[in-house]
Write a protein that holds these residues in place. Structure first.
Motif, mmCIF file in Angstrom:
data_model
loop_
_atom_site.group_PDB
_atom_site.id
_atom_site.type_symbol
_atom_site.label_atom_id
_atom_site.label_comp_id
_atom_site.label_asym_id
_atom_site.label_seq_id
_atom_site.Cartn_x
_atom_site.Cartn_y
_atom_site.Cartn_z
ATOM 1 N N ILE A 1 0.844 -1.190 0.000
ATOM 2 C CA ILE A 1 0.000 0.000 0.000
ATOM 3 C C ILE A 1 0.883 1.245 0.000
ATOM 4 C CG2 ILE A 1 -1.936 -1.136 1.127
ATOM 5 C CD1 ILE A 1 -1.077 0.095 3.763
ATOM 6 N N PHE A 2 0.317 2.357 -0.476
ATOM 7 C CA PHE A 2 1.087 3.590 -0.655
ATOM 8 C C PHE A 2 0.304 4.787 -0.147
ATOM 9 C CE2 PHE A 2 1.758 7.251 -3.626
ATOM 10 C CZ PHE A 2 2.994 7.642 -3.138
ATOM 11 N N GLN A 3 1.018 5.682 0.546
ATOM 12 C CA GLN A 3 0.442 6.939 1.001
ATOM 13 C C GLN A 3 1.301 8.088 0.473
ATOM 14 O OE1 GLN A 3 0.942 8.400 5.119
ATOM 15 N NE2 GLN A 3 -1.309 8.376 5.265
ATOM 16 N N ASN A 4 0.707 8.913 -0.395
ATOM 17 C CA ASN A 4 1.433 10.061 -0.933
ATOM 18 C C ASN A 4 1.791 11.021 0.203
ATOM 19 O OD1 ASN A 4 1.560 12.928 -2.230
ATOM 20 N ND2 ASN A 4 1.761 11.509 -3.951
ATOM 21 N N SER A 5 2.934 11.674 0.079
ATOM 22 C CA SER A 5 3.416 12.555 1.140
ATOM 23 C C SER A 5 2.487 13.744 1.391
ATOM 24 C CB SER A 5 4.824 13.059 0.804
ATOM 25 O OG SER A 5 4.840 13.686 -0.470
ATOM 26 N N THR A 6 1.601 14.033 0.450
ATOM 27 C CA THR A 6 0.686 15.177 0.611
ATOM 28 C C THR A 6 -0.733 14.741 0.957
ATOM 29 O OG1 THR A 6 0.170 15.186 -1.761
ATOM 30 C CG2 THR A 6 2.022 16.547 -1.029
ATOM 31 N N GLU A 7 -0.959 13.419 1.152
ATOM 32 C CA GLU A 7 -2.300 12.908 1.414
ATOM 33 C C GLU A 7 -2.327 12.076 2.694
ATOM 34 O OE1 GLU A 7 -3.449 10.748 -2.026
ATOM 35 O OE2 GLU A 7 -3.388 12.476 -3.381
ATOM 36 N N THR A 8 -3.526 11.704 3.130
ATOM 37 C CA THR A 8 -3.692 10.879 4.330
ATOM 38 C C THR A 8 -4.244 9.495 4.007
ATOM 39 O OG1 THR A 8 -5.903 11.817 4.691
ATOM 40 C CG2 THR A 8 -4.052 12.892 5.812
ATOM 41 N N THR B 1 8.020 9.700 -10.583
ATOM 42 C CA THR B 1 7.860 11.154 -10.624
ATOM 43 C C THR B 1 7.679 11.650 -9.191
ATOM 44 O OG1 THR B 1 5.446 11.048 -10.832
ATOM 45 C CG2 THR B 1 6.738 10.964 -12.879
ATOM 46 N N ASN B 2 7.499 12.958 -9.038
ATOM 47 C CA ASN B 2 7.308 13.533 -7.701
ATOM 48 C C ASN B 2 6.078 12.953 -7.002
ATOM 49 O OD1 ASN B 2 9.551 15.207 -7.764
ATOM 50 N ND2 ASN B 2 8.457 16.864 -8.799
ATOM 51 N N SER B 3 5.097 12.500 -7.771
ATOM 52 C CA SER B 3 3.874 11.937 -7.188
ATOM 53 C C SER B 3 4.122 10.607 -6.482
ATOM 54 C CB SER B 3 2.800 11.749 -8.266
ATOM 55 O OG SER B 3 3.239 10.817 -9.252
ATOM 56 N N ASN B 4 5.309 10.010 -6.707
ATOM 57 C CA ASN B 4 5.654 8.743 -6.056
ATOM 58 C C ASN B 4 6.329 8.938 -4.704
ATOM 59 O OD1 ASN B 4 6.317 7.867 -9.337
ATOM 60 N ND2 ASN B 4 4.795 6.744 -8.146
ATOM 61 N N SER B 5 6.542 10.187 -4.299
ATOM 62 C CA SER B 5 7.103 10.455 -2.970
ATOM 63 C C SER B 5 6.062 10.099 -1.910
ATOM 64 C CB SER B 5 7.487 11.928 -2.828
ATOM 65 O OG SER B 5 8.563 12.256 -3.671
ATOM 66 N N GLY B 6 6.501 9.425 -0.837
ATOM 67 C CA GLY B 6 5.571 9.060 0.228
ATOM 68 C C GLY B 6 6.031 7.820 0.969
ATOM 69 N N THR B 7 5.074 7.109 1.571
ATOM 70 C CA THR B 7 5.360 5.938 2.398
ATOM 71 C C THR B 7 4.778 4.679 1.765
ATOM 72 O OG1 THR B 7 5.287 7.318 4.387
ATOM 73 C CG2 THR B 7 5.134 4.933 4.701
ATOM 74 N N TYR B 8 5.598 3.634 1.710
ATOM 75 C CA TYR B 8 5.195 2.341 1.156
ATOM 76 C C TYR B 8 5.251 1.297 2.270
ATOM 77 C CZ TYR B 8 6.010 4.539 -3.403
ATOM 78 O OH TYR B 8 5.983 5.376 -4.492
ATOM 79 N N LYS B 9 4.186 0.479 2.371
ATOM 80 C CA LYS B 9 4.147 -0.605 3.360
ATOM 81 C C LYS B 9 3.886 -1.937 2.659
ATOM 82 C CE LYS B 9 2.527 1.971 7.440
ATOM 83 N NZ LYS B 9 3.586 1.566 8.385
ATOM 84 N N VAL B 10 4.683 -2.941 3.028
ATOM 85 C CA VAL B 10 4.462 -4.315 2.554
ATOM 86 C C VAL B 10 3.745 -5.060 3.672
ATOM 87 C CG1 VAL B 10 5.538 -6.426 1.708
ATOM 88 C CG2 VAL B 10 6.568 -4.212 1.155
ATOM 89 N N LEU B 11 2.552 -5.586 3.392
ATOM 90 C CA LEU B 11 1.713 -6.217 4.422
ATOM 91 C C LEU B 11 1.651 -7.727 4.239
ATOM 92 C CD1 LEU B 11 -1.323 -3.733 4.389
ATOM 93 C CD2 LEU B 11 0.817 -3.543 5.688
ATOM 94 N N ASP B 12 1.489 -8.444 5.363
ATOM 95 C CA ASP B 12 1.277 -9.889 5.289
ATOM 96 C C ASP B 12 -0.212 -10.191 5.285
ATOM 97 O OD1 ASP B 12 0.397 -9.552 7.861
ATOM 98 O OD2 ASP B 12 1.973 -10.747 8.821
ATOM 99 N N LEU B 13 -0.566 -11.470 5.387
ATOM 100 C CA LEU B 13 -1.965 -11.888 5.309
ATOM 101 C C LEU B 13 -2.799 -11.315 6.449
ATOM 102 C CD1 LEU B 13 -3.851 -13.664 3.596
ATOM 103 C CD2 LEU B 13 -3.310 -15.581 5.118
ATOM 104 N N GLU B 14 -2.157 -11.039 7.594
ATOM 105 C CA GLU B 14 -2.868 -10.493 8.753
ATOM 106 C C GLU B 14 -2.933 -8.967 8.721
ATOM 107 O OE1 GLU B 14 -4.324 -12.559 10.834
ATOM 108 O OE2 GLU B 14 -3.521 -14.253 9.701
#
Length: 269
Positions: free
Chosen positions: A163-170, A201-214
């Motif tokens: 999942i991804f959260q852009n640095s300018t969004e919630t 691009t600049n729109s890819n700046s932000g936080t990325y999380k790799v999640l498991d099945l839980e």
């Protein structure tokens, strides 16, 4: 009455100390591993080893049987199938360490090792070691230039979603799902436990999380997209060049002064 109470309190305190010191958990060895990576839980039976016998070792958690090995024969618990091992070549030398592969969050906890001895019909166990395994997630900060590829490590088969959260969004956006259809195939690729975002691009700046099945975060990566250094250097050179040309196009100060003086003299005459 007070003396009796003091004696009782002293007795209870002594009893607690004795119980604590006799508990196998009072000498727990602590180790840790990041999720998805291997872990080694130390164990040694060299002092109990008999030259004419193959060591018979058992590993347990509080709830599960993890592994049992005697010579070439080995049993793995269901939750540890194809992931747990006590190598025979180490065991014959008295090293009964437990090797775990692809560690999971559910693997965290207390493990106990035992040496089994006795005849086939009568078995006894000697407690060897308690090991506490802590499993932690991955955290990283990355900087990637505009137009380059961003590589996210999935680390393990346990990865179910990114999942991804852009640095300018919630809000969080599902970027990738295991066995799912990748919508943006032109810039998103999966290869060798890695997710590759092409031409960021600049729109890819932000936080990325790799999640498991839980839904637990196997990894968290904060990404900053920057301008390429070459572009910055080129812009600086262009500015310097433009400034140099402007300077060259201007007449020298002495000529300007002479021109103004000559005009003044003509006006006076």
């Amino acid at each position: 009455m007070t003396t009796t109470n003091n004696r009782i309190s002293a007795f209870l305190m002594l009893w607690l100390i004795i119980c604590a010191s006799s508990s196998p958990f009072s000498g727990v060895v602590h180790t840790s591993s990041k999720v998805g990576l291997p872990a080694v839980l130390p164990c040694s039976v060299a002092s109990h080893l008999e030259s004419d016998h193959t060591p018979h070792i058992q590993w347990h958690t509080i709830s599960y049987s993890v592994l049992e090995r005697m010579g070439q024969d080995q049993f793995q618990g269901e939750a540890y199938r194809d992931r747990a091992n006590v190598p025979e070549e180490l065991l014959v030398r008295g090293n009964c360490s437990l090797f775990l592969q692809d560690v999971r969050f559910s693997d965290a906890g207390i493990y106990e090792s035992y040496l089994v001895y006795g005849e086939s019909n009568i078995k006894n166990r000697i407690f060897i070691q308690s090991v506490h395994l802590a499993v932690i997630d991955h955290k990283a900060i990355k900087s990637v230039e505009t137009g380059a590829d961003l590589i996210l490590d999935l680390y393990t088969h346990q990865a179910e979603q990114v999942i991804f959260q852009n640095s300018t969004e919630t809000n969080w956006t599902v970027l990738w799902e295991k066995d799912g259809i990748i919508n943006n195939k032109d810039y998103l690729k999966k290869r060798d436990h890695k997710l590759i975002l092409r031409r960021v691009t600049n729109s890819n700046s932000g936080t990325y999380k790799v999640l498991d099945l839980e839904g637990l975060a196997l990894s968290t990566v904060k990404v900053k997209v920057t301008e390429p250094v070459l572009i910055k250097e080129t812009e600086a050179l262009e500015k310097q060049s433009a400034l140099g040309q402007a300077t060259m196009s201007m007449p020298p100060l002495s000529l300007i002064t002479l021109f103004l003086t000559f005009n003044l003299m003509l006006q006076m005459n």
